[in-house]
Design a protein around this motif. Structure first.
Motif, short mmCIF file in Angstrom:
data_model
loop_
_atom_site.label_atom_id
_atom_site.label_comp_id
_atom_site.label_asym_id
_atom_site.label_seq_id
_atom_site.Cartn_x
_atom_site.Cartn_y
_atom_site.Cartn_z
N GLY A 105 44.33 27.29 32.01
CA GLY A 105 45.27 28.17 31.97
C GLY A 105 44.61 29.21 33.13
O GLY A 105 45.25 29.80 33.74
N LEU A 106 43.44 29.61 33.05
CA LEU A 106 42.67 30.54 33.73
C LEU A 106 42.81 29.96 35.60
O LEU A 106 43.18 30.83 36.19
N MET A 107 42.66 28.85 35.65
CA MET A 107 42.71 28.33 36.73
C MET A 107 44.34 28.62 37.52
O MET A 107 44.41 28.88 38.54
N LYS A 108 45.13 28.23 36.73
CA LYS A 108 46.45 28.32 37.10
C LYS A 108 46.87 29.76 37.48
O LYS A 108 47.66 30.35 38.38
N GLU A 109 46.26 30.84 36.47
CA GLU A 109 46.33 32.30 36.69
C GLU A 109 45.84 32.67 38.00
O GLU A 109 46.31 33.40 38.72
N LEU A 158 47.64 34.76 41.22
CA LEU A 158 47.17 35.86 41.51
C LEU A 158 46.94 36.10 42.94
O LEU A 158 47.09 37.03 43.80
N GLU A 159 46.27 34.84 43.51
CA GLU A 159 45.88 34.74 44.83
C GLU A 159 47.29 34.79 45.92
O GLU A 159 47.34 35.16 46.73
N ARG A 160 48.31 34.14 45.25
CA ARG A 160 49.64 34.20 46.19
C ARG A 160 50.25 35.39 46.09
O ARG A 160 50.85 35.75 47.20
N LEU A 161 49.94 36.16 44.85
CA LEU A 161 50.39 37.44 44.80
C LEU A 161 49.59 38.55 45.96
O LEU A 161 50.46 39.13 46.46
N MET A 162 48.41 38.34 45.86
CA MET A 162 47.64 38.93 46.97
C MET A 162 47.97 38.73 48.28
O MET A 162 48.32 39.63 49.28
N ALA A 163 48.24 37.46 48.81
CA ALA A 163 49.00 37.06 49.99
C ALA A 163 50.37 37.55 50.33
O ALA A 163 50.61 37.90 51.39
N SER A 164 51.03 38.06 49.51
CA SER A 164 52.45 38.56 49.46
C SER A 164 52.32 40.13 49.24
O SER A 164 53.40 40.72 49.16
N GLY A 165 51.30 40.86 48.87
CA GLY A 165 51.22 42.16 48.95
C GLY A 165 50.83 42.90 47.48
O GLY A 165 51.09 43.89 47.49
N GLY A 166 50.75 41.89 46.73
CA GLY A 166 50.27 42.39 45.25
C GLY A 166 51.63 42.85 44.51
O GLY A 166 52.69 42.50 44.76
N TRP A 167 51.16 43.99 43.80
CA TRP A 167 52.25 44.55 43.00
C TRP A 167 53.08 45.71 43.45
O TRP A 167 53.47 46.52 42.85
N GLY A 168 52.66 46.09 44.87
CA GLY A 168 53.26 47.16 45.43
C GLY A 168 52.60 48.52 45.17
O GLY A 168 51.61 48.53 44.82
N GLU A 169 53.40 49.58 45.26
CA GLU A 169 52.75 51.00 45.14
C GLU A 169 52.40 51.44 43.69
O GLU A 169 52.98 50.80 42.96
N ARG A 175 36.43 26.31 45.71
CA ARG A 175 36.90 27.88 45.57
C ARG A 175 38.13 27.87 44.67
O ARG A 175 38.31 28.79 43.72
N LEU A 176 38.86 26.57 44.50
CA LEU A 176 39.93 26.70 43.26
C LEU A 176 39.13 26.80 41.84
O LEU A 176 39.71 27.24 41.00
N HIS A 177 37.85 26.70 41.53
CA HIS A 177 37.36 26.91 40.48
C HIS A 177 36.64 28.17 40.31
O HIS A 177 35.80 28.41 39.65
N GLY A 178 36.83 29.08 41.33
CA GLY A 178 35.99 30.21 41.37
C GLY A 178 34.59 30.11 41.74
O GLY A 178 33.52 31.00 41.38
N LEU A 179 34.27 29.04 42.56
CA LEU A 179 32.88 28.91 43.18
C LEU A 179 32.89 29.32 44.63
O LEU A 179 33.94 29.72 45.17
N THR A 215 46.94 32.66 26.29
CA THR A 215 47.44 32.55 25.28
C THR A 215 47.96 31.18 24.82
O THR A 215 47.95 30.44 25.86
N PRO A 216 48.23 30.83 23.52
CA PRO A 216 48.66 29.54 23.31
C PRO A 216 49.85 29.27 24.09
O PRO A 216 50.21 28.02 24.59
N LYS A 217 50.82 30.06 24.56
CA LYS A 217 52.00 29.90 25.31
C LYS A 217 51.88 29.95 26.77
O LYS A 217 52.54 29.78 27.41
N GLY A 218 50.38 30.05 27.05
CA GLY A 218 50.12 29.91 28.73
C GLY A 218 50.28 31.21 29.39
O GLY A 218 50.08 31.27 30.49
N ARG A 219 50.54 32.36 28.64
CA ARG A 219 50.43 33.66 29.31
C ARG A 219 49.01 34.00 29.17
O ARG A 219 48.17 34.02 28.47
N THR A 220 48.73 35.00 30.37
CA THR A 220 47.24 35.56 30.36
C THR A 220 47.28 36.84 30.16
O THR A 220 48.29 37.57 30.60
N GLU A 221 46.47 37.30 29.17
CA GLU A 221 46.37 38.72 28.98
C GLU A 221 45.06 39.23 29.14
O GLU A 221 43.91 38.61 29.52
N TYR A 222 45.08 40.59 29.32
CA TYR A 222 43.77 41.24 29.82
C TYR A 222 43.34 42.30 29.11
O TYR A 222 44.17 43.03 28.43
#
Length: 536
Positions: A181-185, A189-200, A85-89, A502-509
């Motif tokens: 980088g995608l794996m890290k993101e 995001l999975e940790r964020l989901m477990a803690s309630g996401g981005w709020g209202e 599952r770490l690989h999105g499988l 990005t080259p700096k490791g940030r994920t853009e959408y």
């Protein structure tokens, strides 16, 4: 040494380990060995790659031997399956448990042979999915004209004979900064989901700098949870919040004006789980591209509306682009090819689909319509419009071609870049410069228009011309259509990524402009990929 079947799993697994204690004997009787190999041959016959491997090795086992290496392979495989599952499988924990149960139930020589092949097939299936992808691109969307980078599946097993098991299994996934980088993101995001996401969510209305009130507080809280602002008690849309909104806009392909307009708010309100889908889809797409892209290559990300030149992994040139309109057959396809030449002062030879769908109706109404285009017969001779009754022709029977001669008003501008392909897609200049200032730039018939085509040409010519700019303009100033061959062909990759590291490791959408990622996600769900059950 072979294992006695009766005692194969007579003792229990050590706590926390995946290999089992094996009962040993000096060796199997010849009849048992023969039966064991026959069982392997029979079970492997259902998978050509697995059968090929065992035939080449005289049906010797690689998993069920009583050696440290065999034990290490079993442990590594079971660990790997449980972390799929770490690989999105799909979650393969049940598969690993089933293999453990099958091993524990071994009672006969035949059972042992079946276990051997079951382990190999599980490994080959996992290796294929994590290395080249789980679904076939063209079956998801006809616009994804890309083949998976197929491998000799038997080689996955052969590798285990020469490489430490854990290292072999870790090496299967794409070894690129993008994939890592995608794996890290994904984990973030999975940790964020477990803690309630981005709020209202933020109220769906425009919020501007200088405002105060509940809407601003809602925006502030969301931006803090998303990591664009530090916690603050301020209820005002101040310069700090404006800078945060601008940064968000830059990272999501929006006009960076610092105003939380309708489109910006819509993107801010996209939940964590939707972004996580984009990440998992991007990981699958990265597997489809798991091949050498060339030390120098051109990368066009359709969702980002950019064209880049990449040299040894670094972006050395970037320009805005326009891609195909999101309708009918105008959507730009995804594929890879090689750029062979450029044409300076190009003619535009109008594609037949455009002639019959757009220009023929106009010619029926007025034979002098679209007068900037020449009409030519099958021999290339110019046709006298006044002598032709266009009304008698259908889209199938129309016998003529159309061409726009070189000029500044030419639909292709003053230069085009050719990587000959069956889709008739290429990169080119355009007289419609105003389109490059727009946020969403999907307006063409499918080809890629460049905001800085001259500079793009200079960069390509720099490898073969001492003064590329001077050379380009010398040819341009002749006004004649001129083909310039690239001495070194350049791979071109037309991709479609809604999540990019990005080259700096940030994920853009970016937005899913053609809806292709949504289709890919649906296909991944059908093969068992799922998000964590928590909401976010």
């Amino acid at each position: 040494m072979y294992l006695t079947c009766r005692s194969f799993f007579a003792r229990t697994v050590a706590a926390g380990a995946f290999s089992v204690a094996l009962g040993l004997m000096s060796g199997m009787a010849e009849a048992q060995v023969t039966a064991f190999k026959q069982a392997i041959a029979e079970a492997a016959s259902a998978d050509d790659a697995v059968a090929k491997f065992y035939r080449a090795g005289n049906y010797e086992p690689i998993w069920t031997g009583d050696t440290d290496q065999a034990r290490a392979r079993r442990a590594a495989l079971l660990d790997t399956l449980k972390m799929a599952r770490l690989h999105g499988l799909p979650d393969l924990t049940a598969k690993a448990d089933a293999l453990i149960a099958q091993m524990a139930d071994v009672r006969t020589t035949r059972d042992l042979g079946l276990v051997e092949v079951a382990l190999s097939r599980a490994y080959v299936d996992y290796a294929t999915d994590v290395q080249i992808g789980q679904v076939t691109p063209s079956k998801v969307d006809s616009g994804i004209v890309r083949d998976r980078p197929e491998r000799d599946r038997s080689a996955y097993l052969t590798q285990l004979n020469t490489t430490a098991p854990s290292a072999a299994m870790r090496s299967l996934a794409p070894d690129t900064p993008e994939y890592r980088g995608l794996m890290k993101e994904k984990l973030r995001l999975e940790r964020l989901m477990a803690s309630g996401g981005w709020g209202e969510k933020v109220p769906n209305r425009k919020i501007e700098p200088g405002e105060t009130g509940d809407n601003v507080v809602s925006l502030r809280n969301r931006m803090i949870r998303m990591g664009y602002m530090r916690p603050t008690p301020s209820r005002k849309y101040d310069t700090t919040m404006q800078a945060a909104v601008q940064q968000f806009q830059l990272e999501h392909g929006l006009e960076a004006d610092g105003v939380a307009g309708k489109e910006t708010v819509q993107q801010i309100n996209i939940p964590v789980r939707q972004r996580l889908k984009s990440i998992i889809v991007a990981m699958e797409r990265e597997r489809w591209m798991n091949r050498d892209r060339g030390p120098r290559h051109v990368l066009v990300n359709q969702t980002d509306f950019t064209a880049k030149i990449i040299d040894d992994g670094k972006v050395t040139f970037v320009t805005r682009s326009v891609v195909g309109k999101n309708t009918g057959d105008r959507r730009t396809p995804e594929f890879s090819d090689e750029m062979e030449h450029m044409v300076i002062n190009p003619s535009w030879y109008v594609p037949r689909s455009i002639i019959t769908k757009e220009y023929l109706p106009k010619l029926r109404a007025n034979p002098h319509a679209v007068s900037h285009l020449e009409i030519t017969d099958s021999r290339g001779r110019r046709v006298n419009r006044g002598a032709v009754d266009f009304s008698k022709y259908s889209s199938r029977s129309f016998p003529y071609a159309m061409r726009q001669p070189p000029s500044k008003r030419n639909a292709l501008g003053l230069v085009k870049f050719m990587f000959p392909n069956k889709h008739n897609i290429y990169l080119h200049d355009t007289p419609q410069k105003h389109l490059f200032s727009r946020e969403v730039r999907a307006y063409s018939h499918g080809c890629i228009r460049l905001a800085q085509p001259f500079e793009f040409a200079y960069a390509l010519l720099a490898l073969q011309e001492e003064s590329p700019k001077e050379f380009f303009h010398r040819v341009l100033n002749t006004g004649k259509e001129t083909k310039v061959v690239l001495e070194q062909k350049v791979p071109v990759h037309l991709i479609y990524r809604t999540a990019v590291v990005t080259p700096k490791g940030r994920t853009e959408y970016r937005r899913d402009i053609y809806g292709r990622d949504a289709k890919i996600w649906d296909a991944l769900e059908r093969v068992g990929v799922a998000l964590p059950s928590v909401q976010g």
